[in-house]
Design a protein around this motif. Structure first.
Motif, PDB file in Angstrom:
ATOM      1  N   ARG A   5       0.825  -1.197   0.000  1.00 43.62           N
ATOM      2  CA  ARG A   5       0.000   0.000   0.000  1.00 43.62           C
ATOM      3  C   ARG A   5       0.870   1.261   0.000  1.00 43.62           C
ATOM      4  O   ARG A   5       0.625   2.191  -0.775  1.00 43.62           O
ATOM      5  CB  ARG A   5      -0.910  -0.011   1.230  1.00 43.62           C
ATOM      6  N   THR A   6       1.877   1.257   0.851  1.00 47.21           N
ATOM      7  CA  THR A   6       2.744   2.431   0.921  1.00 47.21           C
ATOM      8  C   THR A   6       3.397   2.695  -0.436  1.00 47.21           C
ATOM      9  O   THR A   6       3.454   3.824  -0.900  1.00 47.21           O
ATOM     10  CB  THR A   6       3.859   2.216   1.967  1.00 47.21           C
ATOM     11  N   ASN A   7       3.848   1.603  -1.058  1.00 52.60           N
ATOM     12  CA  ASN A   7       4.527   1.772  -2.329  1.00 52.60           C
ATOM     13  C   ASN A   7       3.578   2.228  -3.429  1.00 52.60           C
ATOM     14  O   ASN A   7       3.932   3.048  -4.270  1.00 52.60           O
ATOM     15  CB  ASN A   7       5.218   0.472  -2.738  1.00 52.60           C
ATOM     16  N   VAL A   8       2.369   1.665  -3.415  1.00 54.37           N
ATOM     17  CA  VAL A   8       1.380   2.057  -4.430  1.00 54.37           C
ATOM     18  C   VAL A   8       1.029   3.527  -4.252  1.00 54.37           C
ATOM     19  O   VAL A   8       0.966   4.287  -5.224  1.00 54.37           O
ATOM     20  CB  VAL A   8       0.123   1.158  -4.327  1.00 54.37           C
ATOM     21  N   VAL A  14      -3.919   3.898  -6.036  1.00 55.37           N
ATOM     22  CA  VAL A  14      -4.900   3.638  -4.991  1.00 55.37           C
ATOM     23  C   VAL A  14      -5.120   2.142  -4.928  1.00 55.37           C
ATOM     24  O   VAL A  14      -5.179   1.476  -5.952  1.00 55.37           O
ATOM     25  CB  VAL A  14      -6.247   4.335  -5.316  1.00 55.37           C
ATOM     26  N   ILE A  15      -5.242   1.629  -3.708  1.00 55.87           N
ATOM     27  CA  ILE A  15      -5.576   0.209  -3.580  1.00 55.87           C
ATOM     28  C   ILE A  15      -6.825   0.101  -2.717  1.00 55.87           C
ATOM     29  O   ILE A  15      -6.944   0.753  -1.688  1.00 55.87           O
ATOM     30  CB  ILE A  15      -4.373  -0.596  -3.020  1.00 55.87           C
ATOM     31  N   GLU A  16      -7.788  -0.655  -3.215  1.00 57.01           N
ATOM     32  CA  GLU A  16      -9.050  -0.790  -2.481  1.00 57.01           C
ATOM     33  C   GLU A  16      -9.306  -2.253  -2.200  1.00 57.01           C
ATOM     34  O   GLU A  16      -9.164  -3.095  -3.079  1.00 57.01           O
ATOM     35  CB  GLU A  16     -10.213  -0.252  -3.327  1.00 57.01           C
ATOM     36  N   LEU A  17      -9.724  -2.518  -0.985  1.00 56.25           N
ATOM     37  CA  LEU A  17     -10.062  -3.883  -0.618  1.00 56.25           C
ATOM     38  C   LEU A  17     -11.527  -3.939  -0.244  1.00 56.25           C
ATOM     39  O   LEU A  17     -12.035  -3.072   0.453  1.00 56.25           O
ATOM     40  CB  LEU A  17      -9.235  -4.352   0.589  1.00 56.25           C
ATOM     41  N   ALA A  18     -12.223  -4.942  -0.751  1.00 57.96           N
ATOM     42  CA  ALA A  18     -13.612  -5.136  -0.353  1.00 57.96           C
ATOM     43  C   ALA A  18     -13.785  -6.595   0.003  1.00 57.96           C
ATOM     44  O   ALA A  18     -13.651  -7.469  -0.851  1.00 57.96           O
ATOM     45  CB  ALA A  18     -14.542  -4.740  -1.486  1.00 57.96           C
ATOM     46  N   SER A  26     -12.197  -8.806  -2.909  1.00 56.26           N
ATOM     47  CA  SER A  26     -11.783  -8.291  -4.214  1.00 56.26           C
ATOM     48  C   SER A  26     -10.847  -7.115  -3.993  1.00 56.26           C
ATOM     49  O   SER A  26     -11.062  -6.275  -3.132  1.00 56.26           O
ATOM     50  CB  SER A  26     -12.989  -7.898  -5.071  1.00 56.26           C
ATOM     51  N   ILE A  27      -9.790  -7.113  -4.765  1.00 54.46           N
ATOM     52  CA  ILE A  27      -8.770  -6.080  -4.630  1.00 54.46           C
ATOM     53  C   ILE A  27      -8.770  -5.239  -5.888  1.00 54.46           C
ATOM     54  O   ILE A  27      -8.706  -5.774  -6.994  1.00 54.46           O
ATOM     55  CB  ILE A  27      -7.371  -6.719  -4.433  1.00 54.46           C
ATOM     56  N   LYS A  28      -8.887  -3.946  -5.732  1.00 56.12           N
ATOM     57  CA  LYS A  28      -8.803  -3.047  -6.870  1.00 56.12           C
ATOM     58  C   LYS A  28      -7.539  -2.230  -6.743  1.00 56.12           C
ATOM     59  O   LYS A  28      -7.306  -1.598  -5.715  1.00 56.12           O
ATOM     60  CB  LYS A  28     -10.006  -2.092  -6.882  1.00 56.12           C
ATOM     61  N   LEU A  33      -1.469   5.865 -15.415  1.00 60.90           N
ATOM     62  CA  LEU A  33      -1.092   5.290 -16.691  1.00 60.90           C
ATOM     63  C   LEU A  33       0.397   5.472 -16.986  1.00 60.90           C
ATOM     64  O   LEU A  33       1.025   4.643 -17.610  1.00 60.90           O
ATOM     65  CB  LEU A  33      -1.915   5.933 -17.812  1.00 60.90           C
ATOM     66  N   THR A  34       0.929   6.583 -16.490  1.00 62.82           N
ATOM     67  CA  THR A  34       2.334   6.851 -16.778  1.00 62.82           C
ATOM     68  C   THR A  34       3.227   5.789 -16.176  1.00 62.82           C
ATOM     69  O   THR A  34       4.391   5.705 -16.490  1.00 62.82           O
ATOM     70  CB  THR A  34       2.746   8.206 -16.185  1.00 62.82           C
ATOM     71  N   LEU A  35       2.652   4.965 -15.311  1.00 69.37           N
ATOM     72  CA  LEU A  35       3.463   3.944 -14.682  1.00 69.37           C
ATOM     73  C   LEU A  35       3.104   2.551 -15.164  1.00 69.37           C
ATOM     74  O   LEU A  35       3.567   1.576 -14.623  1.00 69.37           O
ATOM     75  CB  LEU A  35       3.311   4.021 -13.172  1.00 69.37           C
ATOM     76  N   ALA A  36       2.264   2.512 -16.198  1.00 72.40           N
ATOM     77  CA  ALA A  36       1.864   1.206 -16.686  1.00 72.40           C
ATOM     78  C   ALA A  36       3.101   0.477 -17.189  1.00 72.40           C
ATOM     79  O   ALA A  36       3.885   1.017 -17.947  1.00 72.40           O
ATOM     80  CB  ALA A  36       0.849   1.354 -17.794  1.00 72.40           C
TER      81      ALA A  36
END
Lengths: 485, 150
Positions: A5-8, A14-18, A26-28, A33-36
């Motif tokens: 999470r810290t690195n993202v 953004v990292i989302e957990l549900a 489910s993890i989003k 895009l510049t880092l794709a």
């Protein structure tokens, strides 16, 4: 998870957990895009590295520039890849950076798949695969559609990422521009567009002359056999081919260049083009297969009245090419071959009956290309049909209106690609016509694709046939005209 | 820039002429770095370079000003500017000092200045020894902006 999470978040993601108890999590993950990061193949052209996204890459080829499979149509290189013609785009030439890489030994080709087309990119060297970080180009380079971005390689070098679609479009644009430099470009491209279904000929050498050609659409395969594989069997030459024997014919005999008892001297390797007729294969031995050329000019009448010659054709360079009537030659040379045909019949192979004369039916034959007018016209005349010819759909409709009332036509035989009104439009017009709506219609085309077949059916064609498949045409005509009262 | 206060300019040389750009717009000055050419781009796009992991677009001012290439590129430097979120590296012959100029020395670009340079210049400063041409980076990037095909 915290480290992730810290690195993202550090890179603006953004990292989302549900989580739902008993169901799962489910993890989003959203990353700018510049880092794709995409896997890519790094290639080199003119000493500069370029990246091709792996997702667009089909395969890599190493082509011998002297190989027969490398062909040229209108100055553009093509490679015969498993039977399909693969257009080749020379990267350094397309990018306007010096000479093509073609001169330098083996060709490195990256086969890529764009949205509309698969083609090969000729590059100097294929370096390696790499996972690259896509960086956008500065706004004032966005006009260059041939690049989709840039990246920094492991060695710190900046590499441009090729846009497969954009490069294809650019390469095409280059060709169109090159064409328009010709004096009569306008007229020629126009004509070429309509006659494109006739354009390709295989040019080969026999009896020391390089002036012979056959329509490419008749050629089933090109083979090269060792001379030792060709055996004499009675009066015939044969070679083991697939599961059976392939009769080898010499055009020298058919054209009267050699007496029937003499055989040409074969080199160590004998190039052969294979023609299919009624499910059987026939090989024609030649001295050398030279090229595949696209010719826009029409087949003129034969200069001499020699058998086996369809006519003479002028190449773009002004060289005369004698177009060989392979189908005619096969007709003549296989007719005594009844025993073989009988044997096939016994094996349960369907063999269309020899063209019995049909009743005097009226055919409206719509075709713009003189070559096919002659070829197919002859088949129709041989069947004893009453043929009226129209050069395009518009003329065909006119003829239907003017003469169709008094002496009705029995069938319409139409090409698809024609100027003014194409075959699809003609079929729709006929089907919408108050009196001719029920007229049987046969489409004849060299463009035999499933999509066309559907379009043809929808437009109103009863049957969709491939051009120059004489037997199919004859069978279909028999069926259509035999059933009608 | 019409303030009465002094303005600081980063100066550089091209062909024995002194040019300057507002120091506020300059991120850094570096020695020449390896450039990756961008085929089919306008000739004044000198290439792309890796600036500590960021990609900058290098613009050759000589090409932009329609001047012949430099005979000696030993002192060639890059003036890195950030414009509309893009990193731009101006390729110059030699880097000069950062100087202070006063608005009273400012004059409109003279009519005799070649159009190829005038298009990117806002005017000139009369210095003690020579004349400095003020380059507007905004004008430079505008030239390449989409819509205005080059």
């Amino acid at each position: 998870m915290d480290v992730v999470r810290t690195n993202v978040e550090k890179v603006g993601g953004v990292i989302e957990l549900a989580s739902r108890p008993g169901k799962g999590t489910s993890i989003k993950l959203r990353i700018p895009l510049t880092l794709a990061i995409v896997p890519a193949m790094v290639v080199e052209s003119g000493g500069v590295a370029y990246a091709i996204p792996q997702i667009k890459l089909q395969e890599l080829l190493l082509i011998d520039p002297n190989s027969n499979a490398l062909e040229r149509l209108q100055g553009k290189a093509f490679y015969r890849l498993r039977g399909e013609l693969l257009p080749l785009v020379d990267l350094s030439a397309t990018l306007g950076r010096g000479d093509s890489a073609e001169a330098a030994g083996l060709l490195n080709v990256a086969v890529v798949k764009g949205e509309n087309a698969t083609y090969g990119i000729i590059v100097d060297r294929i370096r390696d695969t790499a996972d690259i970080v896509v960086k956008p180009l500065s706004s004032f380079l966005k006009d260059l559609k041939i690049y989709s971005g840039a990246t920094i390689l492991g060695n710190g070098q900046v590499a441009l990422i090729l846009d497969i679609q954009g490069l294809a479009e650019h390469a095409r644009a280059v060709r169109i521009r090159a064409d328009s430099e010709n004096a009569d470009a306008g007229a020629r491209t126009d004509e070429g567009k309509f006659n494109q279904d006739m354009g390709e000929y295989l040019v080969f050498r026999i009896a020391g002359e390089e002036s012979y050609a056959v329509p490419l659409s008749l050629v089933y395969r090109l083979e090269e056999l060792p001379a030792s594989a060709i055996q004499k069997s009675g009066k015939e030459l044969v070679t083991p081919y697939r599961d059976g024997l392939l009769p080898i014919l010499c055009l020298e005999h058919a054209l009267g260049l050699l007496p029937p008892t003499a055989w040409p001297d074969f080199d160590e390797r004998v190039p052969i083009f294979v023609v299919e007729k009624r499910g059987r294969y026939y090989g024609f031995a030649v001295e050398d297969i030279q090229d595949i050329v696209s010719l826009e000019s029409d087949v003129g009448a034969p200069l001499t009245d020699s058998p086996g010659v369809l006519g003479t054709l002028l190449s773009a360079e002004g060289e005369a090419r004698t177009v060989i009537d392979v189908i005619g030659i096969l007709e003549r040379s296989t007719r005594p071959d009844d025993a073989a045909a009988g044997a096939e019949k016994r094996r349960g192979r369907t063999e269309p009956a020899e063209p019995a004369k049909l009743r005097k039916a009226r055919v409206l034959f719509v075709e713009d290309t003189p070559f096919f007018v002659k070829q197919i016209g002859r088949i129709l005349y041989d069947l004893g049909l009453d043929v009226v010819h129209a050069p395009n759909g518009e003329e065909a409709l006119k003829i239907l209106d003017e003469r169709g009332e008094r002496t009705p036509f029995d069938v319409v035989l139409s090409d698809i690609e024609m100027p003014r009104m194409n075959g699809f439009a003609l079929a729709r017009a006929v089907r919408a016509h108050p009196t001719h709506a029920k007229l049987p219609m046969i489409a004849l085309t060299t463009r035999f694709r499933d999509a066309d077949l559907v379009t043809g059916r929808e437009a109103g064609f009863n049957v969709y046939l491939e051009k120059l498949k004489r037997d199919e045409l004859v069978t279909t005509l028999h069926k259509l005209l035999g059933e009608s009262p | 820039m019409s303030e009465a206060s002094l303005q600081q300019l980063t100066t550089f040389w091209i062909d024995s002429n002194l040019y300057g750009i507002d120091v506020q717009g300059v991120q850094e000055v570096t020695k020449s770095l390896p450039l990756t050419p961008v085929p089919l781009a306008p000739t004044s796009i000198a290439g792309l370079l890796n600036l500590r992991g960021q990609i900058a677009t290098a613009i050759g001012l000589r090409q932009l000003f329609a001047m012949p290439p430099a005979a000696d590129s030993a002192k060639e430097s890059l003036v890195i500017c950030r414009q509309d979120g893009c990193l731009i590296a101006l390729v110059v012959d030699e880097i000069g000092d950062v100087i202070e100029v006063s608005p009273k020395d400012f004059e409109e670009a003279p009519q005799t200045m070649p159009e190829s340079v005038r298009a990117y210049s806002r005017g000139v400063y009369k210095l003690e020894k020579n004349v400095l041409t003020l380059v507007d980076v905004g004008c430079v990037t505008e030239k390449f902006n989409p819509g205005k095909s080059v």
